[in-house]
Design an enzyme around this catalytic site. Structure first.
Site, PDB file in Angstrom:
ATOM      1  N   SER A 131       0.859  -1.185   0.000  1.00 23.59           N
ATOM      2  CA  SER A 131       0.000   0.000   0.000  1.00 23.59           C
ATOM      3  C   SER A 131       0.892   1.232   0.000  1.00 23.59           C
ATOM      4  CB  SER A 131      -0.879   0.010   1.258  1.00 23.59           C
ATOM      5  OG  SER A 131      -1.514   1.263   1.447  1.00 23.59           O
ATOM      6  N   TYR A 144      -1.971  -0.976  10.315  1.00 24.69           N
ATOM      7  CA  TYR A 144      -2.015  -1.192   8.871  1.00 24.69           C
ATOM      8  C   TYR A 144      -0.723  -0.741   8.210  1.00 24.69           C
ATOM      9  CZ  TYR A 144      -3.775  -0.899   4.055  1.00 24.69           C
ATOM     10  OH  TYR A 144      -3.966  -1.043   2.703  1.00 24.69           O
TER      11      TYR A 144
END
Length: 252
Positions: A131, A144
């Site tokens: 990401s 995350y």
């Protein structure tokens, strides 16, 4: 026909990957923890209900793949969860551990069990979904971001370790992707920041050069490219598909 396994492949980016690989002539095998979403996948795909953080389930999955296909040409370690949206001091340890176990641990287990099959063939492509959070970090997303940074470190190690066996490893870093999962992120972040959902959306989009979110199909197309002959000398790379992030945390 070439073969591909996609974890977290029954919805979102993973499902788009399945469609793109299918269209490219691959035999597709997808996993998910949700039996209902798996049931909605095309019937000619192989489907397995698997928790990627459970090593016994992952070992059994790859035994099934070995029996059915005898090998594996490509794997997309795509399964992951968004984790909590909260200030670091408000993140519960169990939520931290769960996010890392699924998002990073699942990628590790995928690579652990895919690599022997690929070594036997002397070739293979391992594609990990990271990401832009794994490149920049994001406030209020500590679990995350940490997991996605870890995915990149794992990928770099795999590229070095497995390269002598003809196996390539790369990571795709999606930016903000249109879809239900991102809607949840937007709503949680809006609550955490005291903003509206639309304000947060505008902020994410304005932080990119192209001024827009990406689609799951954009990510899927990159995955197919990385698995193909056109990328035969591409390994160890972090490839962002994000409209070019200029500012990962715009204050809009």
């Amino acid at each position: 026909m070439k073969t591909v396994l996609i974890t977290g492949g029954a919805s979102g980016i993973g499902f788009a990957m399945g469609q793109a690989f299918d269209n490219a002539g691959f035999q597709v095998w997808v996993t998910d923890v949700d039996a209902n979403t798996l049931a909605a996948c095309p019937t000619h795909w192989r489907r397995s209900e698997v928790d990627v953080s459970d090593e016994a389930q992952m070992a059994a999955l790859f035994e099934d793949i070995s029996r059915a296909w005898g090998g594996l040409d490509a794997v997309c370690a795509n399964a992951g969860i968004a984790g909590p949206t909260a200030k670091v001091e408000d993140v519960a340890l169990k939520d931290w551990n769960t996010c890392l176990a699924i998002t990073l641990g699942g990628a590790f287990l995928t690579a652990k069990y895919a690599s022997p099959l690929m070594k036997q063939a002397g070739r293979g492509a391992i594609i990990l979904t990271s990401s832009t959070a794994g490149q920049y970090g994001y406030p209020n997303r500590a679990p995350y971001a940490a997991a996605k940074w870890g995915v990149i470190g794992l990928m770099k190690t795999l590229a070095m370790e497995l390269g002598p066996f003809g196996i390539r490893a790369n990571a795709i870093c999606p930016g903000a992707v249109e879809g239900p999962r991102m809607e949840g992120v937007l709503n949680r972040e809006a609550k955490a920041k005291g903003m509206t959902r639309d304000e947060v959306y505008k902020g994410y989009a304005s932080g990119t050069s192209l001024g827009a979110f990406v689609s799951a199909e954009d990510i899927a197309n990159m995955a197919v490219f990385l698995a193909g002959e056109g990328a035969k000398m591409v390994s160890g790379q972090v490839i962002a598909v994000d409209g070019h992030t200029e500012n990962p945390d715009p204050k809009v």
